[in-house]
Structures are given as C-alpha cells and as structure tokens.
Design a protein around this motif. Structure first.
Motif, short mmCIF file in Angstrom:
data_model
loop_
_atom_site.label_atom_id
_atom_site.label_comp_id
_atom_site.label_asym_id
_atom_site.label_seq_id
_atom_site.Cartn_x
_atom_site.Cartn_y
_atom_site.Cartn_z
N THR B 269 0.84 -1.20 0.00
CA THR B 269 0.00 0.00 0.00
C THR B 269 0.88 1.25 0.00
O THR B 269 2.10 1.17 0.02
N MET B 270 0.22 2.40 0.02
CA MET B 270 0.93 3.68 0.06
C MET B 270 1.91 3.74 1.23
O MET B 270 3.07 4.12 1.07
N VAL B 271 1.41 3.38 2.42
CA VAL B 271 2.27 3.44 3.59
C VAL B 271 3.43 2.47 3.44
O VAL B 271 4.59 2.80 3.76
N GLY B 272 3.16 1.30 2.89
CA GLY B 272 4.21 0.32 2.66
C GLY B 272 5.26 0.88 1.70
O GLY B 272 6.46 0.69 1.90
N PHE B 273 4.82 1.57 0.68
CA PHE B 273 5.72 2.19 -0.30
C PHE B 273 6.65 3.19 0.39
O PHE B 273 7.85 3.21 0.13
N ILE B 274 6.07 4.00 1.29
CA ILE B 274 6.89 4.97 2.03
C ILE B 274 7.93 4.26 2.89
O ILE B 274 9.10 4.61 2.89
N TYR B 275 7.49 3.20 3.58
CA TYR B 275 8.42 2.49 4.45
C TYR B 275 9.54 1.81 3.68
O TYR B 275 10.67 1.71 4.14
N ASP B 276 9.22 1.34 2.47
CA ASP B 276 10.25 0.69 1.67
C ASP B 276 11.37 1.66 1.30
O ASP B 276 12.51 1.26 1.11
N ALA B 277 11.01 2.95 1.15
CA ALA B 277 11.99 3.92 0.66
C ALA B 277 12.68 4.67 1.81
O ALA B 277 13.55 5.50 1.58
N ILE B 278 12.30 4.35 3.06
CA ILE B 278 12.71 5.18 4.19
C ILE B 278 14.21 5.10 4.48
O ILE B 278 14.81 6.04 4.98
N ASP B 279 14.82 3.98 4.14
CA ASP B 279 16.23 3.79 4.47
C ASP B 279 17.17 4.43 3.46
O ASP B 279 18.20 4.96 3.82
N THR B 280 16.79 4.37 2.19
CA THR B 280 17.75 4.74 1.16
C THR B 280 17.29 5.86 0.24
O THR B 280 18.11 6.51 -0.38
#
Lengths: 297, 313
Positions: B269-280
């Motif tokens: 989902t949208m939130v999942g997308f944000i979390y995937d990009a949070i590190d890099t």
C-alpha cells in the motif's frame, strides 16, 4: 341495522389486522435476533478457532475434516510458543515501554492541558489551533525524518527510541483540556487566594475530577504500546529490544515456509489475553475513550 | 502580578510538550518538505557532502513509477470496498441492536471485542483460517488436503475450495480476504459510534411515524439515516483516513512480504511504499508521504462538503 353490521365487520377487520401485525412483529423480532446472533458468531469465530487450534497437535490441525474440539488437549503448545519466540523478553520490553511511556505521557498531557485550560498567556489560542492542525498530517510523514533524527541521536535499539518520540499526543491534550475547562475557574482562584500552589491544586482538585478521562487515556496509550508495529520494527535491530508484535509475526514459520499453526495460535492467544483481561474489567472506560477518540492505538 | 507570574509558568508547564513537538513534529514537517524538493535526495549521500538539485523530480518519479501506481491502486481499492461495506453493515447492526431490549448490551460487548485485539496477531488467525495445508497447493486442480476452515465450510456447502492466500492465489482472492479482515476489524468502532447516535435520537419521530403507519424501510431511510447523518459522516471520514493508511492488517495476513509466496509485495500500500523507501531514498519517501497527505486532505474535504449538503442536523 346495517350500520351495526358495518361496525362489527370493521372491528373484526381491525382484530384481523392487529393479529397479522403481531405475527409480522414476532417474525421481524425473530429475524432481528437471528441476524444479530449470526453476526455474533462471525465476530467470535476467529477467537474460538484461535483457542481450539492452539490446543491441537499439528497432525490433528492438518486433518482434511477439521475437528471442532481438540481430541487431546495439548497445553504444551503454549510452552513451546513461549520458548520459540522468546515471548518472555518481548513481554518484558512491551510492559516497560508501555508503562514508562504512559506515565511520562500522562505528566506531559496534564501539565499542557492545565496550561491551555487555566492559564492566560500570549498566543495561547493560536498555538492550540496550530497544534490541532498537525493532527491532520499522517504519521508516516513524521516517521521519515524521525527515523533519521533518532539515528543521529544514537538512540537505535534502546528503550528511549521506543518511548520518547511518541510522548506528546495533541489529541490527549485536547481531550483533557476540554475536561479541565468544565471545572469552574472559581475553584482555581479560591485556591490561589489560599496560597495553594498550582501543582497541589492540580493534584488535589483537577486530577481527581478528570480521573475518568485520565483512565481512558491510560488505557488507550497502553493498548497503543501493545499494538504498535511499524516504528518498533524500524528502530529495533536486535531480538533483545523487539516488542511483542514484531517478534510474533515470523517466529513460527521455518525456513521452508512451513508454519507450526497450533504453536503460532498459542502465541497469538498469549498475546491477546492481556488485552481481553483489561477489556473485561475496564470496558466502560475503553468504550467511552474510543467513542471520543476514533483512533486505534 | 498574578498575571505576569502566570506567563512564564504557562510556558514552563508547556515546555516538555513543546520541546518534544519541535523535535518530532515541527522539524519533520520542515525537513520532509525540504527533502521532497531535492531531486533523488538520499541522506547517506547528503552526509558525505553530496548536494541535490531543487525541483519536483521526486514527485514526478513517484507518480510515474508503476509500482507506486500499484500501491495506490491497492490502497484505493481496499478503501472503496471496505468503507461502504463496513459502514452499511454497522448501520444495520446498530439499528437492530437498538430495536431489541434484552441482550442488547451483551451483544454490543461481543461486537466490540475485535477492537481490543492486536491487528497483527488476529491477522495471523485469519491467515490460518484461510490458509491451506497440504502437499499440492500451487495447483488449484489438485487440491486434496485443506485444513483451512473457510474452505472446509465452502466444501460443506458444496462449493470448490479456493486458493485464498497461498502461492499461486489470485489477486482477487487476496483482496477478498483483506476485505473480510478489514471489515471485521472496522465494525466495532462504527457500531459503537452509530449506536451511540441512535440512542440519542428523539423517540418522538418514531412515534409519529408509527401513527402514520409508515413502513419500516421508509422509517429507516427517511428518519434514521438523516438523523444519524453526522455520525455516519464521522465514521466514513475516519474510515477513509484509516483506509488510506492501511498497512499492518496486510502484514497480519501475509507477513512482511506483503503478498502471497511467489508474488511478494503484490498487496503493498501507500504506507508500505513509504516504508520501503525510508532507508535509502528519503526524497522519494518524502514525496510519497506528501502525496498521501494531499489525498487524505482532499478526500476529507470532499467528505465534509458532501456531508454538509446531505447532513441533517
């Protein structure tokens, strides 16, 4: 004569109608109850399935025709669940984080709500409105930066990182401020004349009067700690610092992707039990708090 | 004298809250805006002195990125399916509960139970209920062994078992499971609010309708729904806001891979997308978070506008 006949006919009709009404009424009552019980069964079924599955052996669980009650009750699943996911550590961490963050959060909330409700200072209303405005922003927007910030502070993998970033809740401040505003200002002024200090006044008058709200806040905050997933998942790297939800999801699936469902269900039951106990005893406060907050955790 | 003393005292009482808010709320707002307009921003590179061009490249990248569109589609689909279903169901349940005398409190307590659960934990129970355990899963025609109780029930009524969440399951089967779980989870709050609203409705309206012999359906659509409209608007708005932030319920059912085995991240989902990009890829994550905020903001405004027109106070 014909008039009389007419009247009796009319009465008969009425009786017939009311009898028919009674039947439809009884039928609709029965239907209503049937519907409500069906929903109740659907709502309860996952809990039932969780409990009976947690007591089965894996072989019995895999039967193609399922048993609705375990043939042999295996309490051992619970022991296994506790060991496999290190639930003891997870429980300890969650309780520490939950209790400490609730206590600190209560202190901050009470002091802020008091300032907003009782004290006059420049920019009070503007500040309060600005704070309420931030409630519209989704938490994920803060998380991106907070993740960098706590990294910079060197807080990764500590209790601090699990507690501090979420201590201030604008919503709780708002809730308590509304409650404080209902307490007549005269009480405060009288206390001032008597030379009572603010802290003493808060402790002796405001807090006892606002106790139901404070209890609601406490429960919601504790439930939040119990259910939090995303932030702990980001900021804890070692198994020693994980919270209950993080340790739970993958602990019972082995490398090949096979899951030991009975043991997994036992773990889920263990994790769910404290919430149910709290609900059993504090139902009134929880439902009141929830109906005003509309947020989960 | 008292006044001036109060002034510094007020700030003293507010100090802990304000310091924490400055660090964890105000700074993130500024920083997220700043990161989102630096093209391809990456914190690790920024730390070693790399600078990034200003522009709206992050937003453009996110919007043009197919995977983001998938996440957005999943999020909107789940919202559009679960909010109406759970609201209507909750409304019917609340009206029924309100019409019965005895057992009403008891049933209400039962209906509230899903609220006091851990959404990951009970998601695992749902996963177990929909799951298949057997040697042949992956090929729908060869399903011999199932231990998923839902499939057992379907078979009991003469239907064919469905591969709900295992490897090789279809997208719509996955979505169905998510809808069932999210609705189950969303009902308690909605019932609580709507029942609270019903109990405060003036009984006179119903008495008048009874005298006129109005049918039950008309009473429901012409009296109950209009009088409840503020509460309905409230649960719909909070439902949409929650729905756009859907994430942990999917982790509950599918685990962190956010999809069935062999098709990981399919349900992200949208939130999942944000979390995937949070590190890099903090620039991309920031842009996505702002887009999410924009969507929630617009949807809330639309809801408010519609409910203002339709709401009967």
């Amino acid at each position: 004569m014909s008039d009389k006949l007419n009247v009796t006919l009319h009465e008969k009709d009425l009786k017939k109608v009311s009898a028919a009404q009674k039947v439809t009424k009884a039928a609709s009552k029965t239907l209503t109850y049937a519907f409500l019980f069906l929903i109740a069964i659907i709502v309860l079924f996952p809990f039932y399935w969780m409990i009976i599955s947690s007591l089965k052996s894996l072989d019995e669980y895999k039967l193609s025709v399922p048993t609705l009650f375990p043939r042999e009750i295996l309490w051992h699943n619970y022991v296994e669940a506790f060991d496999a996911a290190n639930l003891g550590t997870l429980f300890k961490n969650t309780v520490i984080v939950g209790v400490v963050s609730t206590l600190l959060s209560l202190v901050i909330t009470v002091l802020s709500a008091f300032a907003f409700a009782r004290l006059e200072f420049k920019g009070k209303n503007a500040l309060f409105a600005a704070l309420l405005g931030t409630m519209m922003i989704p938490g994920e927007l803060f998380t991106i930066t907070n993740y960098q910030t706590v990294n910079e502070f060197g807080w990764m993998d500590t209790y601090t990182v699990l507690i501090v970033p979420f201590l201030v809740s604008i919503f709780y401040i708002y809730l308590l401020r509304q409650n404080f505003l209902q307490i007549p200002n005269e009480l405060y002024l009288a206390a001032k004349v008597d030379g009572t200090s603010d802290i003493k006044y808060l402790w002796k008058v405001m807090i006892p009067l606002a106790l139901p709200t404070l209890i609601s806040i406490t429960i919601l905050k504790m439930m939040g700690a119990w259910n939090s997933y995303m932030w702990p998942n980001l900021v804890t790297k070692s198994a020693e610092m994980e919270l209950i939800t993080n340790g739970l999801r993958n602990a019972y699936t082995d490398a090949s992707g096979d899951t030991n469902f009975p043991v997994q269900m036992a773990a889920v039951a263990i994790v769910s039990a404290p919430l149910f106990l709290v609900f059993l005893f504090l139902r009134k406060y929880i439902m009141k708090g929830v109906s005003r907050s509309g947020i989960k955790g | 004298m008292v006044e001036s003393k109060h002034k510094w005292k007020a700030w003293l009482y507010l100090a802990p809250a304000i310091i924490l808010l400055l660090i964890f709320t105000v700074w993130p707002i500024i920083n997220t805006l700043h990161m989102s307009v630096q093209e391809g921003f990456n914190q690790a590179q920024a730390n070693i002195g790399v600078t990034f061009d200003y522009g709206f490249g992050n937003f453009q990248n996110v919007i043009e990125y197919d995977y983001f569109k998938d996440c957005l589609f999943n999020t909107i689909l789940l919202c559009v399916l679960t909010v109406p279903i759970s609201t209507i169901l909750a409304l019917v349940i609340a009206v029924c509960l309100n019409s019965i005398g005895p057992l009403s409190r008891f049933l209400q307590t039962i209906y509230f139970l899903p609220y006091v659960t851990n959404s990951i934990a009970i998601g695992m129970v749902f996963a177990a209920m929909f799951n298949m355990v057997g040697n042949n899963f992956g090929n729908e025609n060869e399903l011999v062994i199932t231990a998923g109780i839902i499939n057992n029930v379907i078979e009991f009524f003469g239907g064919d078992p469905i591969n709900w969440i295992n490897a090789g399951s279809s997208y719509w089967a996955n979505i169905t499971v998510m809808v069932v779980y999210i609705v189950w989870n969303a009902l308690p709050f909605k019932i609580l609010i709507l029942l609270g609203g019903l109990q405060s409705v003036n009984k006179q309206y119903y008495d008048a309708a009874k005298v006129d012999g109005t049918s039950r359906f008309r009473v429901f659509s012409k009296i109950t729904v209009p009088l409840l409209s503020p509460m309905i608007a409230y649960v719909v708005i909070t439902g949409f806001i929650g729905g756009f932030k859907e994430y942990s319920s999917i982790v509950g059912i599918f685990g962190e891979k956010m999809g069935p085995t062999g098709d990981a991240r399919r349900l992200n989902t949208m939130v999942g997308f944000i979390y995937d990009a949070i590190d890099t890829q903090q620039g991309r994550a920031s842009a996505a978070a702002l887009i999410l905020f924009g969507i929630i903001f617009v949807v809330t405004l639309i809801n408010l506008a519609v409910s203002k027109k339709k709401t009967h106070y």
